[in-house]
Design an enzyme around this catalytic site. Sequence first.
Site, mmCIF file in Angstrom:
data_model
loop_
_atom_site.group_PDB
_atom_site.id
_atom_site.type_symbol
_atom_site.label_atom_id
_atom_site.label_comp_id
_atom_site.label_asym_id
_atom_site.label_seq_id
_atom_site.Cartn_x
_atom_site.Cartn_y
_atom_site.Cartn_z
ATOM 1 N N ASP A 1 0.812 -1.223 0.000
ATOM 2 C CA ASP A 1 0.000 0.000 0.000
ATOM 3 C C ASP A 1 0.843 1.269 0.000
ATOM 4 O O ASP A 1 0.421 2.308 0.516
ATOM 5 C CB ASP A 1 -0.966 0.023 1.204
ATOM 6 C CG ASP A 1 -1.889 -1.183 1.212
ATOM 7 O OD1 ASP A 1 -2.220 -1.670 0.116
ATOM 8 O OD2 ASP A 1 -2.265 -1.634 2.307
ATOM 9 N N GLN B 1 2.092 -5.966 -3.097
ATOM 10 C CA GLN B 1 2.566 -6.078 -1.711
ATOM 11 C C GLN B 1 3.889 -5.304 -1.550
ATOM 12 O O GLN B 1 4.130 -4.364 -2.272
ATOM 13 C CB GLN B 1 2.707 -7.546 -1.273
ATOM 14 C CG GLN B 1 1.381 -8.290 -1.151
ATOM 15 C CD GLN B 1 0.847 -8.844 -2.450
ATOM 16 O OE1 GLN B 1 1.560 -9.496 -3.202
ATOM 17 N NE2 GLN B 1 -0.411 -8.601 -2.748
ATOM 18 N N LYS C 1 1.935 2.243 -5.003
ATOM 19 C CA LYS C 1 2.516 1.715 -6.250
ATOM 20 C C LYS C 1 1.596 1.994 -7.440
ATOM 21 O O LYS C 1 2.045 2.350 -8.523
ATOM 22 C CB LYS C 1 2.748 0.192 -6.119
ATOM 23 C CG LYS C 1 3.690 -0.187 -4.993
ATOM 24 C CD LYS C 1 3.792 -1.696 -4.823
ATOM 25 C CE LYS C 1 2.529 -2.364 -4.332
ATOM 26 N NZ LYS C 1 2.135 -2.062 -2.943
ATOM 27 N N GLY D 1 -4.464 -4.352 -3.854
ATOM 28 C CA GLY D 1 -5.455 -3.313 -4.150
ATOM 29 C C GLY D 1 -4.688 -2.061 -4.511
ATOM 30 O O GLY D 1 -4.099 -1.432 -3.635
ATOM 31 N N HIS D 2 -4.631 -1.738 -5.798
ATOM 32 C CA HIS D 2 -3.843 -0.587 -6.253
ATOM 33 C C HIS D 2 -4.802 0.515 -6.695
ATOM 34 O O HIS D 2 -5.563 0.329 -7.642
ATOM 35 C CB HIS D 2 -2.914 -1.000 -7.409
ATOM 36 C CG HIS D 2 -1.896 -2.017 -6.989
ATOM 37 N ND1 HIS D 2 -0.990 -2.568 -7.842
ATOM 38 C CD2 HIS D 2 -1.636 -2.574 -5.773
ATOM 39 C CE1 HIS D 2 -0.220 -3.428 -7.182
ATOM 40 N NE2 HIS D 2 -0.600 -3.450 -5.927
HETATM 41 P P1 GDP Z 1 -0.709 0.365 -3.526
HETATM 42 O O1 GDP Z 1 -1.321 -0.909 -3.086
HETATM 43 O O2 GDP Z 1 0.761 0.431 -3.246
HETATM 44 O O3 GDP Z 1 -1.032 0.730 -4.943
HETATM 45 O O4 GDP Z 1 -1.372 1.504 -2.623
HETATM 46 P P2 GDP Z 1 -2.936 1.641 -2.254
HETATM 47 O O5 GDP Z 1 -3.673 2.089 -3.446
HETATM 48 O O6 GDP Z 1 -3.418 0.428 -1.563
HETATM 49 O O7 GDP Z 1 -2.873 2.769 -1.152
HETATM 50 C C1 GDP Z 1 -2.362 4.031 -1.406
HETATM 51 C C2 GDP Z 1 -3.463 5.075 -1.164
HETATM 52 O O8 GDP Z 1 -2.902 6.368 -1.096
HETATM 53 C C3 GDP Z 1 -4.479 5.149 -2.284
HETATM 54 O O9 GDP Z 1 -5.726 5.500 -1.739
HETATM 55 C C4 GDP Z 1 -3.956 6.273 -3.173
HETATM 56 O O10 GDP Z 1 -4.990 6.932 -3.898
HETATM 57 C C5 GDP Z 1 -3.374 7.186 -2.139
HETATM 58 N N1 GDP Z 1 -2.213 7.975 -2.569
HETATM 59 C C6 GDP Z 1 -1.198 7.621 -3.415
HETATM 60 N N2 GDP Z 1 -0.257 8.582 -3.437
HETATM 61 C C7 GDP Z 1 -0.679 9.545 -2.590
HETATM 62 C C8 GDP Z 1 -0.113 10.785 -2.150
HETATM 63 O O11 GDP Z 1 0.982 11.183 -2.527
HETATM 64 N N3 GDP Z 1 -0.829 11.495 -1.229
HETATM 65 C C9 GDP Z 1 -2.049 11.095 -0.762
HETATM 66 N N4 GDP Z 1 -2.670 11.850 0.126
HETATM 67 N N5 GDP Z 1 -2.603 9.924 -1.157
HETATM 68 C C10 GDP Z 1 -1.917 9.171 -2.042
HETATM 69 P P1 IMO Z 2 -0.859 -4.183 -2.253
HETATM 70 O O1 IMO Z 2 -0.393 -4.745 -3.564
HETATM 71 C C1 IMO Z 2 -0.987 -4.599 2.084
HETATM 72 C C2 IMO Z 2 -1.053 -8.695 3.668
HETATM 73 C C3 IMO Z 2 -2.291 -9.142 4.404
HETATM 74 C C4 IMO Z 2 -1.669 -10.091 5.399
HETATM 75 C C5 IMO Z 2 -0.557 -10.759 4.587
HETATM 76 C C6 IMO Z 2 -0.937 -12.110 3.988
HETATM 77 O O2 IMO Z 2 -2.149 -3.455 -2.330
HETATM 78 O O3 IMO Z 2 0.235 -3.419 -1.604
HETATM 79 P P2 IMO Z 2 -2.468 -12.797 1.937
HETATM 80 O O4 IMO Z 2 -3.918 -12.547 1.664
HETATM 81 O O5 IMO Z 2 -1.568 -12.255 0.893
HETATM 82 O O6 IMO Z 2 -2.167 -14.234 2.249
HETATM 83 O O7 IMO Z 2 -2.169 -11.993 3.303
HETATM 84 O O8 IMO Z 2 -0.253 -9.858 3.540
HETATM 85 N N1 IMO Z 2 -1.292 -8.169 2.302
HETATM 86 C C7 IMO Z 2 -1.220 -6.874 1.973
HETATM 87 N N2 IMO Z 2 -1.028 -5.785 2.738
HETATM 88 N N3 IMO Z 2 -1.097 -4.478 0.748
HETATM 89 C C8 IMO Z 2 -1.252 -5.564 -0.039
HETATM 90 O O9 IMO Z 2 -1.198 -5.507 -1.385
HETATM 91 C C9 IMO Z 2 -1.366 -6.833 0.572
HETATM 92 N N4 IMO Z 2 -1.548 -8.084 0.113
HETATM 93 C C10 IMO Z 2 -1.473 -8.889 1.174
HETATM 94 O O10 IMO Z 2 -2.940 -8.073 5.041
HETATM 95 O O11 IMO Z 2 -1.050 -9.374 6.430
HETATM 96 MG MG MG Z 3 -2.851 -1.593 -1.826
#
Ligand code: GDP
Ligand code: IMO
Ligand code: MG
Length: 423
Positions: free
Chosen positions: A13, A223, A16, A40-41
């Site tokens: 999270d 991840q 990416k 979840g991106h």
């Molecule tokens: P990922 O799994 O690495 O793609 O990250 P996620 O999407 O799960 O979580 C990142 C969250 O931060 C998302 O809700 C993005 O929309 C948000 N986000 C990404 N870059 C920024 C930033 O620079 N500032 C803020 N406030 N939110 C951001």
């Molecule tokens: P993105 O790509 C954050 C965590 C779960 C749990 C562990 C194992 O959005 O960064 P799993 O279901 O993979 O067997 O769970 O990994 N986890 C993540 N945490 N971002 C993710 O993906 C994750 N995918 C798995 O919360 O701790």
């Molecule tokens: Mg994510």
Amino acid sequence: MASTVILGMQWGDEGKGKIIDVLAEKADVVVRFQGGNNAGHTVEIGENKFVLHLIPSGILREDSKCIIGNGVVIDPIGLVNEIEELEDKNIKILDRLQISNRAHLVFKFHKLMDGLKENKLGGKMIGTTLRGIGPAYADKINRVGIRADELKDKVEFKEKFIFALDHYNSIFEANGTEKLDIDCEWKTIELAIDYIAPLVSDTVVSLNEAIEDDKTVLFEGAQGVWLDVDHGTYPFVTSSNTTIGGVCTGSGVAPKHISKVIGVVKAYTTRVGSGPFPTELSAEAGNSLREAGNEYGATTGRPRRCGWFDAVATKYACIVNGVDSLAITKLDVLDHLDVIKVCTGYKSKGNVSYSVPASIDQFEHIEPVFEDHLGWKSDTSTAQNWNDLPQNAQKYLSRLSELTNVKIDIVSVGPRRKQILFI
Ligand code: GDP
Ligand code: IMO
Ligand code: MG
């Protein structure tokens, strides 16, 4: 040749999806190589918010082709839902997405097994996303998985599916869990596999052809390093290699074709699920970051645990992956703070160390050594270049670069495409 790998350097999270979306403007191909729909991106474009789980974030750039590589585990039903949701938002998918014939498939029995294992662990549960990721990778390694290639012969596929379902049903029965109905499960899965079968091909060939043709390729990690099955906080990890080696094994591309590795980190740290997190803040202190950063899981909606930037763990993560430069996200989330802490060392039994322990027990007992940074108390969300950033923000970023020993190329100051600085 321009193949860039984008990897999370923390516990996932890191943002990416946003970084991929920005870089994909100039990419011909975007490839997922590990994980599944545990990812979840999130990408925000105008008023639209897209959350990608299996499909590479590059799908939001209409000129990019997308590949789900052999290292990914694919839930066919999840994939169909994702495709339909995107198509409802006018994103064209079907002529732009390829699925590796060597990718393994995730079925409902894997998800139920995931839940059963978590229940058995009780207080020691991993806190998985319950998407069946662990059991599907276990089947792969155990050499009993079902691959996308099997979709070309439905009769044989059905036989293998029923054989696997029977096996899992016997486990469910022995554990007092309700068994799955074979006819009902087949009906549901048949619809999904008919939908995705035309997308299946040998993506090793098409990807290497693209590289040969000098196309720009992005590899999208899911991840983060500390969830890697080898290098992460085992057993509180996911079941794939989220680190650099996973790119090659999970896509069929040789290391010599990788020209750059970008590590994505938040300007602080979050984690979802159980396991060690040395710089974690108490519930109340963490709340301020959680609310400012909207730190709720993109896949499960769970509140993310929040804490300070951990330079010890990040430096180690960058070494493991040979990171060339950092993309630091969510700097704007720190705008309101008086003081920002950074962990510069790990204290254990009175000694300060700069290495990361393999033992979970040791990891859990680390006392972080913090240094304090004065906040900047002003809005960074409209900054367009380095000089627009307040001096204390510049100092903070420079210190992160110094501590991790990696230069910073990108700073993100908000979820939107334009909220980004290239340094
Ligand atoms: P990922 O799994 O690495 O793609 O990250 P996620 O999407 O799960 O979580 C990142 C969250 O931060 C998302 O809700 C993005 O929309 C948000 N986000 C990404 N870059 C920024 C930033 O620079 N500032 C803020 N406030 N939110 C951001
Ligand atoms: P993105 O790509 C954050 C965590 C779960 C749990 C562990 C194992 O959005 O960064 P799993 O279901 O993979 O067997 O769970 O990994 N986890 C993540 N945490 N971002 C993710 O993906 C994750 N995918 C798995 O919360 O701790
Ligand atoms: Mg994510």
